[in-house]
Design an enzyme around this catalytic site. Structure first.
Site, PDB file in Angstrom:
ATOM      1  N   CYS A 121       0.873  -1.182   0.000  1.00 25.28           N
ATOM      2  CA  CYS A 121       0.000   0.000   0.000  1.00 25.28           C
ATOM      3  C   CYS A 121       0.897   1.215   0.000  1.00 25.28           C
ATOM      4  O   CYS A 121       1.631   1.453   0.964  1.00 25.28           O
ATOM      5  CB  CYS A 121      -0.915   0.026   1.221  1.00 25.28           C
ATOM      6  SG  CYS A 121      -1.757   1.635   1.349  1.00 25.28           S
ATOM      7  N   LYS A 178     -11.281  13.853   4.080  1.00 25.15           N
ATOM      8  CA  LYS A 178     -11.810  14.839   3.141  1.00 25.15           C
ATOM      9  C   LYS A 178     -13.229  14.481   2.724  1.00 25.15           C
ATOM     10  O   LYS A 178     -14.100  15.329   2.647  1.00 25.15           O
ATOM     11  CB  LYS A 178     -10.917  14.911   1.903  1.00 25.15           C
ATOM     12  CG  LYS A 178      -9.855  15.952   2.040  1.00 25.15           C
ATOM     13  CD  LYS A 178      -9.270  16.284   0.677  1.00 25.15           C
ATOM     14  CE  LYS A 178      -8.045  17.160   0.846  1.00 25.15           C
ATOM     15  NZ  LYS A 178      -7.010  16.891  -0.114  1.00 25.15           N
TER      16      LYS A 178
END
Ligand code: ME8
Length: 475
Positions: free
Chosen positions: A128, A301
């Site tokens: 990742c 966000k």
């Protein structure tokens, strides 16, 4: 010679804007650094940016900037926030710095090689890039990275590996015996449980194509040093390890690395193993704080709940932000933050608390005392400072505000403004005592709110009431 104290923040990734969580780490580091300086210690306070990450490549490409331009811009943004929060750091290390950081990273790599702890192996794994970490299938949730909720990249390549497994027992012993002390106990238990399961060797390099601006592996230009290996070395490269090591000799081992719980494993397992392999002393303490959530959720966000430190600084002033982070967020657990809670705390503790108290006392002093109260710097604040030695930052804040409350209550119960009318001498004595106690509050306030601390001291020295309240109530 003054006792040395070396404190570090993590070096943050430059792919996203700093938010309240990052502000939290640097602010508590600054508070601890200031508390140590007040006790006469020579403090070195390191922070910086973790730049050799593949995460920035997409952004750089989109923005049509060079890597260097982009990174310099981000550094300016980081430094801007630090300056707005009045962070008293000694150095900002950039891992792209070929003069200050690269020699240390490469010197350490060579030490790992000399110890026989680096070997080459083929590797297949799930990577990742958000975490800059390899995962195994069982770590994933629905096939996705548990942190970023993205599908990791399947990687098949030949890498250099670090013999992390070799150090499992030694690290366990050092942590159990508190030679490497981990605050709080819950995190110590967590890492000990991980060590009980045993550490596996870890891939410590990547092909240069994945991070073209990374640090080349000494002797093999086709590979770059794995970003976590590279990043952890910042704590010693910044002190000159591998080039000019005067600072290193003076300040290593670190008194404390302050990190969030998300990067515990890197700091409590991988970094100690690297140091052991290189024959270097381990840091003395690791303060592992919780994460700040916003309205009960991770700041993100997409949820629209990211708290921007700039907004709060703009509206309430930077010291109000420092106050909130110091007092209302536990250094040991996750803490929730909302704008409403921020306002409540501001009104109660700053506007109605210390601000109002200062006005009340100084108004009485200005009206009734002919001369400023002769104050002395209180030397023995050992009970207060002892709290910082065990990183009880919010308790230290409470200690100050308990005195604020005690002073308020004293005024209410003894009414010096009435006494002065019936017995001038006794009234003046009572007011002078209150001023002296307010001075002690100002002194204790210094690490948390250095500017307010100075303002109160100046008012006392000039025997003046503030022309405008220190903190104006918000509705
Ligand atoms: O992990 N609450 O960088 P990073 C509190 N580059 N603290 C938070 C937070 C939150 N919600 N979110 C972030 C990296 N932090 C690596 C570090 S060090 C050799 C390399 C803080 O930009 C906290 O200190 O992802 C956390 O550990 C750190 O930012 C992660 O920053």
């Amino acid at each position: 010679m003054a006792e040395k104290f070396y404190i570090t923040t993590p070096i943050f990734y430059p792919n996203a804007k700093l938010h309240m969580g990052h502000a939290y780490t640097v602010t508590i580091c600054d508070i601890v650094a200031r508390a140590q300086r007040l006790q006469g210690k020579e403090v070195y306070f390191l922070t910086g940016a973790d730049e050799n990450t593949g995460k920035i490549l997409k952004v750089v490409e989109e923005q049509g900037q060079s890597v260097e331009e982009y990174l310099n811009q981000v550094t300016e943004n980081f430094k801007d926030l630090y300056s707005k929060l009045n962070i008293s750091y000694s150095q900002f290390i950039k891992t792209s710095d070929r003069e200050k950081h690269w020699p240390g990273a490469q010197a350490l790599w060579k030490k790992l090689v000399e110890a026989g702890d680096i070997y080459k192996a083929s590797y297949t794994g799930l990577y990742c890039v958000g975490c800059e970490t390899f995962y195994t299938e069982k770590d994933l949730v629905d096939g996705k990275c548990p942190v970023h909720l993205t599908v990791p990249e399947k990687i098949e390549e030949e890498n250099y590996f670090f013999k992390l497994s070799k150090y499992t027992q030694t690290i366990k012993d050092r942590i159990t015996s508190d030679e490497l002390r981990i605050f709080p106990q819950t995190r110590k238990n967590e890492i000990l449980a991980l060590l009980d399961r045993g550490l596996e060797d870890i891939s410590f390099s990547r092909p240069i194509k994945s991070v073209p601006h990374g640090i080349p592996v000494p002797g093999d230009e086709s590979q770059v040093i794995y970003v976590w290996c590279d990043a952890l070395v910042n704590y010693i490269s910044a002190l000159g390890y591998g080039r000019d090591d005067v600072l290193f000799q003076n300040f290593w081992p670190a008194n404390v690395h302050v990190v969030g719980k998300d990067i515990l494993r890197f700091h409590a397992a991988i970094w100690p193993a690297m140091l052991l392999s290189a024959g270097l002393p381990l840091p003395k303490n690791l303060l592992v704080h919780g994460l700040i959530t916003s309205g009960g959720h991770k700041m993100s966000k997409s949820l629209g709940n990211v708290i921007d430190p700039y907004e709060l600084i703009e509206e309430y002033g930077y010291e109000a932000v420092r106050h909130y982070l110091a007092r209302e967020v536990s250094p040991f657990d996750d803490g929730d933050m909302t704008k409403e809670r921020f306002k409540e705390s501001y009104n109660a503790n700053l506007a109605n608390g210390i601000g109002n108290l200062t006005s009340r006392i100084m108004k009485m002093a200005q009206d009734n005392l002919e001369m400023p109260v002769q104050v002395t710097e209180e030397k023995d604040m050992s009970k207060y400072f002892a709290l910082y030695d065990v990183y009880e930052i919010s308790k230290a804040g409470d200690y100050v505000w308990n005195e604020v409350k005690a002073l308020d209550q004293y005024i209410q119960e003894n009414q010096p403004f009435k006494l002065i009318k019936t017995d001038k001498e006794a009234g003046q004595k009572m007011i002078s005592d209150l001023v002296a106690r307010l001075y002690a509050v100002a002194q204790m306030l210094n690490p948390i709110m250095p500017e307010t601390s100075e303002k109160i001291k100046t008012l006392i020295k000039e025997n003046k009431t503030p022309e405008v309240p220190l903190f104006v109530r918000k509705d």
